[in-house]
Design a protein around this motif. Structure first.
Motif, PDB file in Angstrom:
ATOM      1  N   VAL A  17       0.831  -1.201   0.000  1.00 39.34           N
ATOM      2  CA  VAL A  17       0.000   0.000   0.000  1.00 39.34           C
ATOM      3  C   VAL A  17       0.874   1.264   0.000  1.00 39.34           C
ATOM      4  CG1 VAL A  17      -1.723   1.313   1.296  1.00 39.34           C
ATOM      5  CG2 VAL A  17      -1.981  -1.165   1.037  1.00 39.34           C
ATOM      6  N   LEU A  18       1.901   1.302   0.849  1.00 39.48           N
ATOM      7  CA  LEU A  18       2.773   2.486   0.881  1.00 39.48           C
ATOM      8  C   LEU A  18       3.512   2.694  -0.433  1.00 39.48           C
ATOM      9  CD1 LEU A  18       4.306   2.546   4.478  1.00 39.48           C
ATOM     10  CD2 LEU A  18       2.587   4.076   3.491  1.00 39.48           C
ATOM     11  N   THR A  19       3.965   1.610  -1.038  1.00 38.45           N
ATOM     12  CA  THR A  19       4.643   1.735  -2.335  1.00 38.45           C
ATOM     13  C   THR A  19       3.714   2.346  -3.363  1.00 38.45           C
ATOM     14  OG1 THR A  19       6.082  -0.149  -1.858  1.00 38.45           O
ATOM     15  CG2 THR A  19       5.798   0.446  -4.177  1.00 38.45           C
ATOM     16  N   ARG A  20       2.479   1.871  -3.389  1.00 31.75           N
ATOM     17  CA  ARG A  20       1.502   2.401  -4.341  1.00 31.75           C
ATOM     18  C   ARG A  20       1.220   3.878  -4.071  1.00 31.75           C
ATOM     19  NH1 ARG A  20      -0.109   0.851  -9.116  1.00 31.75           N
ATOM     20  NH2 ARG A  20      -2.296   1.207  -9.465  1.00 31.75           N
ATOM     21  N   VAL A  21       1.054   4.237  -2.804  1.00 33.82           N
ATOM     22  CA  VAL A  21       0.792   5.631  -2.441  1.00 33.82           C
ATOM     23  C   VAL A  21       1.975   6.517  -2.849  1.00 33.82           C
ATOM     24  CG1 VAL A  21       0.563   7.198  -0.458  1.00 33.82           C
ATOM     25  CG2 VAL A  21      -0.854   5.143  -0.592  1.00 33.82           C
ATOM     26  N   LEU A  22       3.189   6.083  -2.555  1.00 34.64           N
ATOM     27  CA  LEU A  22       4.379   6.879  -2.901  1.00 34.64           C
ATOM     28  C   LEU A  22       4.540   7.019  -4.406  1.00 34.64           C
ATOM     29  CD1 LEU A  22       6.898   5.532  -0.226  1.00 34.64           C
ATOM     30  CD2 LEU A  22       5.750   7.761  -0.264  1.00 34.64           C
ATOM     31  N   LEU A  23       4.284   5.958  -5.157  1.00 31.78           N
ATOM     32  CA  LEU A  23       4.382   6.046  -6.619  1.00 31.78           C
ATOM     33  C   LEU A  23       3.352   7.021  -7.180  1.00 31.78           C
ATOM     34  CD1 LEU A  23       4.984   2.302  -7.595  1.00 31.78           C
ATOM     35  CD2 LEU A  23       6.600   4.200  -7.791  1.00 31.78           C
ATOM     36  N   MET A  24       2.158   6.977  -6.631  1.00 31.92           N
ATOM     37  CA  MET A  24       1.123   7.910  -7.111  1.00 31.92           C
ATOM     38  C   MET A  24       1.464   9.349  -6.733  1.00 31.92           C
ATOM     39  SD  MET A  24      -2.415   5.825  -6.755  1.00 31.92           S
ATOM     40  CE  MET A  24      -3.317   7.124  -7.589  1.00 31.92           C
ATOM     41  N   ALA A  31      -2.901  10.185  -3.196  1.00 30.35           N
ATOM     42  CA  ALA A  31      -3.593   8.910  -3.048  1.00 30.35           C
ATOM     43  C   ALA A  31      -4.273   8.744  -1.696  1.00 30.35           C
ATOM     44  CB  ALA A  31      -2.617   7.753  -3.275  1.00 30.35           C
ATOM     45  N   VAL A  32      -3.920   9.551  -0.711  1.00 26.22           N
ATOM     46  CA  VAL A  32      -4.508   9.388   0.619  1.00 26.22           C
ATOM     47  C   VAL A  32      -5.581  10.451   0.824  1.00 26.22           C
ATOM     48  CG1 VAL A  32      -4.085   9.361   3.102  1.00 26.22           C
ATOM     49  CG2 VAL A  32      -2.400   8.377   1.540  1.00 26.22           C
ATOM     50  N   LYS A  33      -6.816   9.983   0.858  1.00 30.14           N
ATOM     51  CA  LYS A  33      -7.977  10.848   1.083  1.00 30.14           C
ATOM     52  C   LYS A  33      -8.696  10.423   2.354  1.00 30.14           C
ATOM     53  CE  LYS A  33      -7.593  13.259  -2.650  1.00 30.14           C
ATOM     54  NZ  LYS A  33      -7.587  14.709  -2.665  1.00 30.14           N
ATOM     55  N   PHE A  34      -7.998   9.682   3.182  1.00 30.22           N
ATOM     56  CA  PHE A  34      -8.538   9.137   4.421  1.00 30.22           C
ATOM     57  C   PHE A  34      -8.982  10.262   5.340  1.00 30.22           C
ATOM     58  CE2 PHE A  34      -7.929   7.454   8.738  1.00 30.22           C
ATOM     59  CZ  PHE A  34      -8.701   6.308   8.664  1.00 30.22           C
ATOM     60  N   GLY A  35     -10.200  10.170   5.866  1.00 34.64           N
ATOM     61  CA  GLY A  35     -10.692  11.159   6.817  1.00 34.64           C
ATOM     62  C   GLY A  35     -11.324  12.380   6.182  1.00 34.64           C
ATOM     63  N   ASN A  36     -11.406  12.449   4.855  1.00 38.37           N
ATOM     64  CA  ASN A  36     -12.020  13.613   4.211  1.00 38.37           C
ATOM     65  C   ASN A  36     -13.524  13.677   4.444  1.00 38.37           C
ATOM     66  OD1 ASN A  36      -9.550  14.345   3.254  1.00 38.37           O
ATOM     67  ND2 ASN A  36     -10.035  14.090   1.100  1.00 38.37           N
ATOM     68  N   PHE A 102      -6.367   4.221  -7.705  1.00 35.81           N
ATOM     69  CA  PHE A 102      -6.253   3.815  -6.300  1.00 35.81           C
ATOM     70  C   PHE A 102      -6.245   5.023  -5.373  1.00 35.81           C
ATOM     71  CE2 PHE A 102      -3.485   3.067  -2.601  1.00 35.81           C
ATOM     72  CZ  PHE A 102      -4.235   2.098  -1.963  1.00 35.81           C
ATOM     73  N   ARG A 103      -7.046   4.935  -4.308  1.00 37.58           N
ATOM     74  CA  ARG A 103      -7.057   5.948  -3.249  1.00 37.58           C
ATOM     75  C   ARG A 103      -7.277   5.258  -1.916  1.00 37.58           C
ATOM     76  NH1 ARG A 103      -6.659   8.117  -7.536  1.00 37.58           N
ATOM     77  NH2 ARG A 103      -7.280  10.174  -8.180  1.00 37.58           N
ATOM     78  N   VAL A 104      -6.773   5.857  -0.851  1.00 36.49           N
ATOM     79  CA  VAL A 104      -7.099   5.437   0.506  1.00 36.49           C
ATOM     80  C   VAL A 104      -8.141   6.451   0.971  1.00 36.49           C
ATOM     81  CG1 VAL A 104      -6.253   5.086   2.849  1.00 36.49           C
ATOM     82  CG2 VAL A 104      -4.787   4.506   0.912  1.00 36.49           C
ATOM     83  N   GLY A 105      -9.390   6.044   0.996  1.00 30.62           N
ATOM     84  CA  GLY A 105     -10.485   6.954   1.303  1.00 30.62           C
ATOM     85  C   GLY A 105     -11.223   7.343   0.039  1.00 30.62           C
ATOM     86  N   ILE A 106     -12.213   8.201   0.181  1.00 28.22           N
ATOM     87  CA  ILE A 106     -13.051   8.624  -0.948  1.00 28.22           C
ATOM     88  C   ILE A 106     -12.523   9.948  -1.491  1.00 28.22           C
ATOM     89  CG2 ILE A 106     -15.387   9.265  -1.652  1.00 28.22           C
ATOM     90  CD1 ILE A 106     -16.403   7.512   0.697  1.00 28.22           C
ATOM     91  N   ASP A 107     -12.206   9.971  -2.778  1.00 30.90           N
ATOM     92  CA  ASP A 107     -11.680  11.169  -3.424  1.00 30.90           C
ATOM     93  C   ASP A 107     -12.821  11.880  -4.150  1.00 30.90           C
ATOM     94  OD1 ASP A 107     -10.277  13.143  -4.685  1.00 30.90           O
ATOM     95  OD2 ASP A 107      -8.901  11.810  -5.744  1.00 30.90           O
ATOM     96  N   THR A 108     -13.426  12.843  -3.487  1.00 29.47           N
ATOM     97  CA  THR A 108     -14.516  13.601  -4.112  1.00 29.47           C
ATOM     98  C   THR A 108     -13.972  14.737  -4.974  1.00 29.47           C
ATOM     99  OG1 THR A 108     -14.699  14.994  -2.140  1.00 29.47           O
ATOM    100  CG2 THR A 108     -16.151  13.079  -2.256  1.00 29.47           C
TER     101      THR A 108
END
Length: 188
Positions: A17-24, A31-36, A102-108
């Motif tokens: 997951v971290l590799t994917r987030v860092l690449l994005m 890629a991290v929309k957690f808590g939005n 790919f996103r962690v959380g919902i990307d509105t």
């Protein structure tokens, strides 16, 4: 041996997951929309870190939180390893199928196209199914009451997040998402 695989599963899961987030992030895509959507989501990470500690404490000589086991078996931990391996494989396939969406959380703010191919042709929520498989696997490796509580709580949290995501996807993709829902089940 299965207890080492449980710890390796956590490391590989975080690593993927971290590799994917860092690449994005390198590609300029947050890629991290957690808590939005719900700021209470930030209460989850401490419990996740505690879970990781429990797995590592059971795997290595660290102070254990609980030594009580529901059952003792030589065979069940190997079934747990199979669940963990299947979960990791499904997470990897999900990350590949997601592509740049790919996103962690919902990307509105910046939604992409609806992904319906790859593993998403089998399950609308393969990452959550994969995480659940890992949790079941780790409980079979370390059958204690804390991991059982985590499994139950995580199932509830996964379902809650899926319902949030579905609500957003219905609004954003409309008929395309409705057709997808008719073809592919929510879980399996």
């Amino acid at each position: 041996m299965p207890h080492y695989f449980a710890a390796l599963t956590v490391i590989l899961l975080i690593g993927m997951v971290l590799t994917r987030v860092l690449l994005m992030n390198r590609q300029g895509r947050k890629a991290v929309k957690f808590g939005n959507i719900d700021k209470n989501d930030f209460l989850i990470p401490p419990f996740v870190l505690f879970y990781f500690y429990i797995i590592f404490a059971e795997s290595f000589p660290l102070p254990a939180v609980s030594s009580q086991e529901f059952f003792r078996s030589d065979f069940c931990p190997w079934i747990g390893v199979a669940f963990c391996a299947g979960g990791l494989g499904s997470i990897l396939w999900s990350l590949i199928s997601f592509g740049r969406s790919f996103r962690v959380g919902i990307d509105t703010d910046r939604p992409d196209r609806l992904i319906t191919s790859g593993i998403f042709a089998i399950s609308r929520n393969p990452i959550y199914v994969a995480f659940a498989a890992v949790l079941v696997g780790q409980f079979l490796i370390f059958p204690n009451w804390i991991l059982l509580v985590y499994m139950g709580t995580a199932t509830w949290l996964f379902h809650r997040q899926i319902l949030r995501e579905e609500e957003y996807l219905k609004k954003h993709y409309g008929a395309e998402y409705a057709n997808y829902c008719r073809r592919v089940r929510r879980y399996l």
